[in-house]
Design an enzyme around this catalytic site. Sequence first.
Site, short mmCIF file in Angstrom:
data_model
loop_
_atom_site.label_atom_id
_atom_site.label_comp_id
_atom_site.label_asym_id
_atom_site.label_seq_id
_atom_site.Cartn_x
_atom_site.Cartn_y
_atom_site.Cartn_z
N ASP A 52 5.90 -27.93 1.93
CA ASP A 52 6.44 -27.12 0.83
C ASP A 52 5.45 -26.08 0.35
O ASP A 52 5.82 -25.12 -0.31
CB ASP A 52 6.79 -28.02 -0.37
CG ASP A 52 8.13 -28.70 -0.22
OD1 ASP A 52 9.04 -28.11 0.39
OD2 ASP A 52 8.27 -29.84 -0.71
N TRP A 103 12.17 -24.33 5.88
CA TRP A 103 11.05 -25.26 5.79
C TRP A 103 11.03 -25.99 4.45
O TRP A 103 11.34 -25.41 3.40
CB TRP A 103 9.73 -24.50 5.95
CG TRP A 103 9.36 -24.25 7.38
CD1 TRP A 103 10.20 -24.15 8.45
CD2 TRP A 103 8.04 -24.04 7.89
NE1 TRP A 103 9.49 -23.90 9.60
CE2 TRP A 103 8.17 -23.83 9.29
CE3 TRP A 103 6.78 -24.01 7.32
CZ2 TRP A 103 7.07 -23.59 10.11
CZ3 TRP A 103 5.68 -23.77 8.12
CH2 TRP A 103 5.83 -23.56 9.50
N TYR A 140 -7.40 -18.54 3.15
CA TYR A 140 -7.08 -17.18 2.70
C TYR A 140 -7.37 -17.01 1.21
O TYR A 140 -8.02 -16.05 0.79
CB TYR A 140 -5.59 -16.90 2.99
CG TYR A 140 -5.06 -15.66 2.34
CD1 TYR A 140 -5.53 -14.40 2.71
CD2 TYR A 140 -4.06 -15.73 1.37
CE1 TYR A 140 -5.02 -13.24 2.12
CE2 TYR A 140 -3.56 -14.57 0.77
CZ TYR A 140 -4.05 -13.34 1.15
OH TYR A 140 -3.55 -12.21 0.56
N ASN A 172 3.53 -13.62 -5.46
CA ASN A 172 4.25 -13.29 -4.22
C ASN A 172 5.10 -12.04 -4.40
O ASN A 172 5.86 -11.94 -5.38
CB ASN A 172 5.16 -14.45 -3.81
CG ASN A 172 4.40 -15.74 -3.54
OD1 ASN A 172 3.75 -16.26 -4.43
ND2 ASN A 172 4.49 -16.24 -2.34
N LEU A 173 5.02 -11.12 -3.46
CA LEU A 173 5.76 -9.85 -3.54
C LEU A 173 6.98 -9.88 -2.63
O LEU A 173 7.04 -10.65 -1.67
CB LEU A 173 4.86 -8.68 -3.14
CG LEU A 173 3.55 -8.53 -3.91
CD1 LEU A 173 2.78 -7.32 -3.40
CD2 LEU A 173 3.81 -8.41 -5.41
N PRO A 193 -2.15 -10.69 -7.86
CA PRO A 193 -0.70 -10.56 -7.78
C PRO A 193 -0.04 -11.85 -7.31
O PRO A 193 -0.60 -12.61 -6.51
CB PRO A 193 -0.47 -9.46 -6.75
CG PRO A 193 -1.81 -8.92 -6.40
CD PRO A 193 -2.82 -9.95 -6.79
N GLY A 196 0.80 -1.23 0.00
CA GLY A 196 0.00 0.00 0.00
C GLY A 196 0.82 1.26 0.00
O GLY A 196 0.48 2.25 -0.67
N GLY A 244 -6.73 -9.71 -5.27
CA GLY A 244 -6.79 -11.11 -4.89
C GLY A 244 -5.42 -11.64 -4.53
O GLY A 244 -4.56 -10.92 -4.03
#
Length: 324
Positions: free
Chosen positions: A278, A211, A139, A168-169, A166, A19, A109
Site C-alpha cells: 500500500d 495494487w 528517494y 503527490n502531483l 510538494p 517543470g 523535496g
Amino acid sequence: MSFWSNKRILVTGGAGFLGSFVVEKLQERGCKDISVPRSKDYDLVEMEAVRRLYRDSRPDIVIHLAARVGGIGANRANPGKFFYDNLMMGVQMMEVGRQVGLEKFVAIGTICAYPKFTPIPFKEENLWNGYPEETNAPYGLAKKMLLVQSQSYRQQYGFNSIFLLPVNLYGPRDNFDPESSHVIPALIKKCVDAMSQPPTSNLQPPPITVWGTGKATREFLYVEDCAEAIVLATEKYNKPDPINIGAGFEISIKDLVKLIVKLTGFKGRIIWDSTKPDGQPRRMLDTTRAFEEFGFKAKVVFEEGLKKAIDWYLSTKQTRQTRK
C-alpha cells in the site's frame, strides 16, 4: 513582475511534467531568460556537467526540479539508482551554485521524506520524527538531504536556499508509462485502455488490477497549482524552514479508484492485488505555513483536475492512434 525582470533563471527538469508548468508561470511573469537543460546535454549526476551547465547558463536563480522519480513499483525496482542519482544531482547543483555566488537556490523535496507514521496532517516540524516508508525511503532521504545542505549552507556561507515539500502531483502532461507512473496516471491509463479492448463474455471491458488494499490515503495537488506555489516561494520566501506545498485534503485509494472509474466511464471489474504494498498508510499535509509565508492556497478542485488529466490522456492517445 519587477522581481523577475533582467534575471536569468535556470530550471532543471524544466521540460518535465511539473517543470513545463513552472516555465510557463515564469514566462507569464515576464521572464525573458529561462534556461531549460536537457538530460542528453547535461547529466547532472556528473559534476563536470553541472559545472558546464552553470558556465553556459550563468543563472541568478536556480529552481531545481530535476529528479529520478516513479511510483511504488519503480521505487522498489530502483532503490539504489533513485538514491544516488537524486542525491548527486541536488548536492552538486547546490554546491556549484554556492561556489559561483548564486542569488537563490530553490530545492524541491518530496512528501516521501516524511516518517512512515507521521500524524495527520503532516506538519513541517514532524519531518525528522522517524524513518520514511520503506518503498520510498531511498528517494525520500536523498531529497531530504537537500534540506540539510540548504540549512547548513545558509548557516555557514549565508547562501540563500529554500526547501519546498510538494505532495503527490497530477494533471495534464503527467507520466503515463506503466513502468514508472504514479497512481493517478496509472489508474487513468488502466481504465481508458481497458475500454478500448474487446469486451469479456458478459460484454464488459476486461478487469483492471490495482495494487494494495485500497485503505491507504493520499493527498493530491494539481500540477499547475504546484507550479504557482514554487514561483511564489521563489519570489517571496527566504527562510531556512521547510515548507509544505499541498491542497490540504486526503482521499483513500479505494475512493480514488471509484472516482476515476466514474469519470472515465469504466464499467469493468476492479481486482485488488493485496500481495502488493500500500505504501505509506496515510498522507495529508498541513499547508498553513505556505499560506502565511507567501499566500499560496490550492485553487483547482480535485474532480475538476482529474477531468483535465483524463481529457489530456484521451487526446494524446487519439493523436498517437491517428499517427499510426
